[in-house]
Design a protein around this motif. Sequence first.
Motif, mmCIF file in Angstrom:
data_model
loop_
_atom_site.group_PDB
_atom_site.id
_atom_site.type_symbol
_atom_site.label_atom_id
_atom_site.label_comp_id
_atom_site.label_asym_id
_atom_site.label_seq_id
_atom_site.Cartn_x
_atom_site.Cartn_y
_atom_site.Cartn_z
ATOM 1 N N ASN A 106 -1.743 24.999 31.966
ATOM 2 C CA ASN A 106 -1.498 24.802 33.393
ATOM 3 C C ASN A 106 -0.083 24.297 33.669
ATOM 4 O O ASN A 106 0.300 24.100 34.820
ATOM 5 C CB ASN A 106 -2.499 23.805 33.977
ATOM 6 C CG ASN A 106 -3.892 24.387 34.073
ATOM 7 O OD1 ASN A 106 -4.071 25.612 34.035
ATOM 8 N ND2 ASN A 106 -4.885 23.526 34.190
ATOM 9 N N GLY A 107 0.669 24.073 32.603
ATOM 10 C CA GLY A 107 2.038 23.602 32.760
ATOM 11 C C GLY A 107 2.186 22.101 32.814
ATOM 12 O O GLY A 107 3.272 21.584 33.080
ATOM 13 N N ASP A 108 1.095 21.342 32.556
ATOM 14 C CA ASP A 108 1.137 19.879 32.592
ATOM 15 C C ASP A 108 1.520 19.308 31.223
ATOM 16 O O ASP A 108 0.961 19.723 30.203
ATOM 17 C CB ASP A 108 -0.216 19.308 33.010
ATOM 18 C CG ASP A 108 -0.643 19.787 34.389
ATOM 19 O OD1 ASP A 108 -1.824 20.156 34.536
ATOM 20 O OD2 ASP A 108 0.204 19.809 35.302
ATOM 21 N N TRP A 109 2.452 18.353 31.226
ATOM 22 C CA TRP A 109 2.810 17.632 30.000
ATOM 23 C C TRP A 109 1.970 16.363 29.915
ATOM 24 O O TRP A 109 1.906 15.572 30.859
ATOM 25 C CB TRP A 109 4.295 17.268 29.989
ATOM 26 C CG TRP A 109 5.209 18.425 29.684
ATOM 27 C CD1 TRP A 109 5.817 19.239 30.565
ATOM 28 C CD2 TRP A 109 5.582 18.870 28.381
ATOM 29 N NE1 TRP A 109 6.567 20.183 29.915
ATOM 30 C CE2 TRP A 109 6.447 19.980 28.566
ATOM 31 C CE3 TRP A 109 5.283 18.466 27.090
ATOM 32 C CZ2 TRP A 109 7.001 20.677 27.501
ATOM 33 C CZ3 TRP A 109 5.846 19.153 26.019
ATOM 34 C CH2 TRP A 109 6.690 20.245 26.224
ATOM 35 N N VAL A 110 1.324 16.146 28.778
ATOM 36 C CA VAL A 110 0.445 15.001 28.580
ATOM 37 C C VAL A 110 0.902 14.241 27.321
ATOM 38 O O VAL A 110 1.057 14.849 26.253
ATOM 39 C CB VAL A 110 -1.029 15.426 28.429
ATOM 40 C CG1 VAL A 110 -1.904 14.215 28.108
ATOM 41 C CG2 VAL A 110 -1.509 16.106 29.704
ATOM 42 N N LYS A 127 3.858 14.600 22.749
ATOM 43 C CA LYS A 127 3.720 14.936 24.166
ATOM 44 C C LYS A 127 3.584 16.449 24.252
ATOM 45 O O LYS A 127 4.475 17.186 23.803
ATOM 46 C CB LYS A 127 4.939 14.449 24.940
ATOM 47 C CG LYS A 127 4.800 14.565 26.448
ATOM 48 C CD LYS A 127 5.977 13.895 27.148
ATOM 49 C CE LYS A 127 5.807 13.930 28.668
ATOM 50 N NZ LYS A 127 6.928 13.248 29.350
ATOM 51 N N CYS A 128 2.447 16.898 24.784
ATOM 52 C CA CYS A 128 2.110 18.318 24.725
ATOM 53 C C CYS A 128 1.951 18.918 26.121
ATOM 54 O O CYS A 128 1.529 18.238 27.061
ATOM 55 C CB CYS A 128 0.833 18.532 23.913
ATOM 56 S SG CYS A 128 0.961 17.959 22.198
ATOM 57 N N GLY A 136 3.014 1.057 33.190
ATOM 58 C CA GLY A 136 2.858 2.084 32.164
ATOM 59 C C GLY A 136 3.097 3.484 32.682
ATOM 60 O O GLY A 136 3.251 3.734 33.894
ATOM 61 N N THR A 137 3.124 4.430 31.748
ATOM 62 C CA THR A 137 3.290 5.843 32.072
ATOM 63 C C THR A 137 2.104 6.322 32.918
ATOM 64 O O THR A 137 0.946 6.072 32.583
ATOM 65 C CB THR A 137 3.376 6.672 30.787
ATOM 66 O OG1 THR A 137 4.461 6.184 29.991
ATOM 67 C CG2 THR A 137 3.590 8.144 31.094
ATOM 68 N N SER A 138 2.414 6.985 34.018
ATOM 69 C CA SER A 138 1.354 7.483 34.904
ATOM 70 C C SER A 138 0.668 8.698 34.284
ATOM 71 O O SER A 138 1.292 9.500 33.588
ATOM 72 C CB SER A 138 1.930 7.866 36.267
ATOM 73 O OG SER A 138 2.477 6.746 36.915
ATOM 74 N N VAL A 196 -4.680 14.822 24.115
ATOM 75 C CA VAL A 196 -3.713 14.779 23.010
ATOM 76 C C VAL A 196 -3.995 13.512 22.198
ATOM 77 O O VAL A 196 -3.766 12.402 22.677
ATOM 78 C CB VAL A 196 -2.267 14.769 23.520
ATOM 79 C CG1 VAL A 196 -1.287 14.765 22.337
ATOM 80 C CG2 VAL A 196 -2.005 15.954 24.427
ATOM 81 N N PRO A 197 -4.516 13.649 20.979
ATOM 82 C CA PRO A 197 -4.836 12.462 20.174
ATOM 83 C C PRO A 197 -3.587 11.879 19.510
ATOM 84 O O PRO A 197 -2.462 12.354 19.729
ATOM 85 C CB PRO A 197 -5.806 13.015 19.128
ATOM 86 C CG PRO A 197 -5.345 14.426 18.934
ATOM 87 C CD PRO A 197 -4.864 14.895 20.280
#
Length: 566
Positions: A290-294, A285-286, A198-200, A220-221
């Motif tokens: 902090n610049g992180d995509w989740v 995907k947001c 799966g996606t890490s 992110v819901p």
Amino acid sequence: MMHLFLRKALGVVTALSMFFAFMPANANASWLAAPTNLTLSGGLYTNDTTPTATWTRPADATWYQVLLDDGSWINLGNVSSYTLWTLPSGWHTFYVRALNNSGDVSVSAGVTFEIDTAGPTVPAIAPSSAIEDQSTTFSVTPSGEAATSSCDLYVSGSNTGAMSKNGSTFSKNYTFTNSGSYTVYARCTDGDGNTTTGTSRTVRVSEVDEDPIEYGTFIVPSVSPSLAYEDESTIFSVSPSGTLDAIACNLYVSGSNVGSMSQSSNTFTKSHTFTNDGTYTVYAKCKNENGDWVSGSSRSVYVAYQEDPDDLATFTVPTVSPSTATEDERTTFTVRPSSNYNVTDCWLYVDGSRVESMDEESTNRFTADYTFKNDGSYSVYAYCKDSNGNAVTGDKRTVRVSNATSSTTSNATRGSLIKIACSGSTKTNDTCKAVYYYGNDGKRHVFPNESVFFTWYNDFDDVVEVSSSFMSSLTLGKNVTYRPGSVVIKFDSSSKVYAIEADHTLRHYTTLSLLESDYGSNWKNAFVKVPDYLYGNYTVGSVIDSTRDYDRDDAYYSVSTINDVL
């Protein structure tokens, strides 16, 4: 999708518990006995692209021929196995027949199977934060054509063990002993043996006395809504939460980025139009400050063809199937709830007591295994919930449980559905799962798939269990074809759409307006795609180029039983 109709064949007489086999006609058949016990090394649903077929050699046979799909017969020696070459994913049919030096050719034995090498879709696990020395429950909801059978949780590349399954969601508790950032993901395997990593997700673990606000959380819901309509614009929205602000979001449909979402305060929206009905996986995907995509939680969005939204405004839970069982033998119960929202959970009840959680094997089809310890009559039903919080108790059904020593008949009436009685615990691909039509010609006839079956029957409640000796005494006849007037079909390699008349005759519609004159603007509800290897079950007749050429009702009522099309 036809393979979805054939999976998880576990029950005694349930709609998706039956194994359907194929036997081609053989003009050169003679007294020479056909090969028996034809099996594949990987079973009927496998990820083995080079399966080995084995069979029992009949007496007096001196050599064999094999055929795959629409190929040519291949000569073999006096052998009892054959390894197929590398096959692509999809459905295939393999045949074998016996020959001798006198020129005799036996009836062909055949088996239809699916090769599936695509693993499940496994999104990022949730949540994305934890606290050291405190247990955190990680969860993931895989999706795919084959039901996911198991998932393991990985932390920093190490397998921490199997995740527990509840419905279609897998979860596991894990405790971090130190603060910091960890890579966490799930690795899942489906029922065909295909495995996907799966996606890490980067999980930030804070110290026990650390202020979460200083460290920051970001969740992110799922997007909403869960229902859309074909060729109509739908606005999807998502509102990320946590101590970190969201600065951008993109919308993903079936794994593809369909564009950036507009922001208003902490809510992001984007309109999207589906050009075809069906079920789609949609998520956002947001990016946080902090610049992180989740990646957010995935949501199954049902796209309806109906033009009137009220057509889907009800939540119904019908009776479970089957209506019969045998004591001390596992029975798979199936229910098909319908709602304008996603049905998320179902439970099986026996005599008013919840006995099993039902797994979602495909969209809005839930199954559960249950074993009755004593014969008698039981009240059985399903209780289901949807994503909008609605809950419905299904219609109750009286299930009659037979004594194990008296449940199998030695014969059956012509014109009935028959199968071999399964004994004890049986595998999905066991031949006792096969259901046949016992024709007036004294032969047993195969249903190529569940779609064909349901143009003739509403359920599997009237299947008669027979002894294996009685079943083997029946010669295999022609495949059962779709009931005339019930559906329109298109073969994989052709763009032509056909109506079906009596004597399994296909008639090509020359224009869309003619098709709509018979089946209405919602003709897609009666549309079925058919694999090319079933083309030989039909005869092609004249085209339909006038409204006077074909009448759907006349075609449908021109037959009353399957005997009329054999």
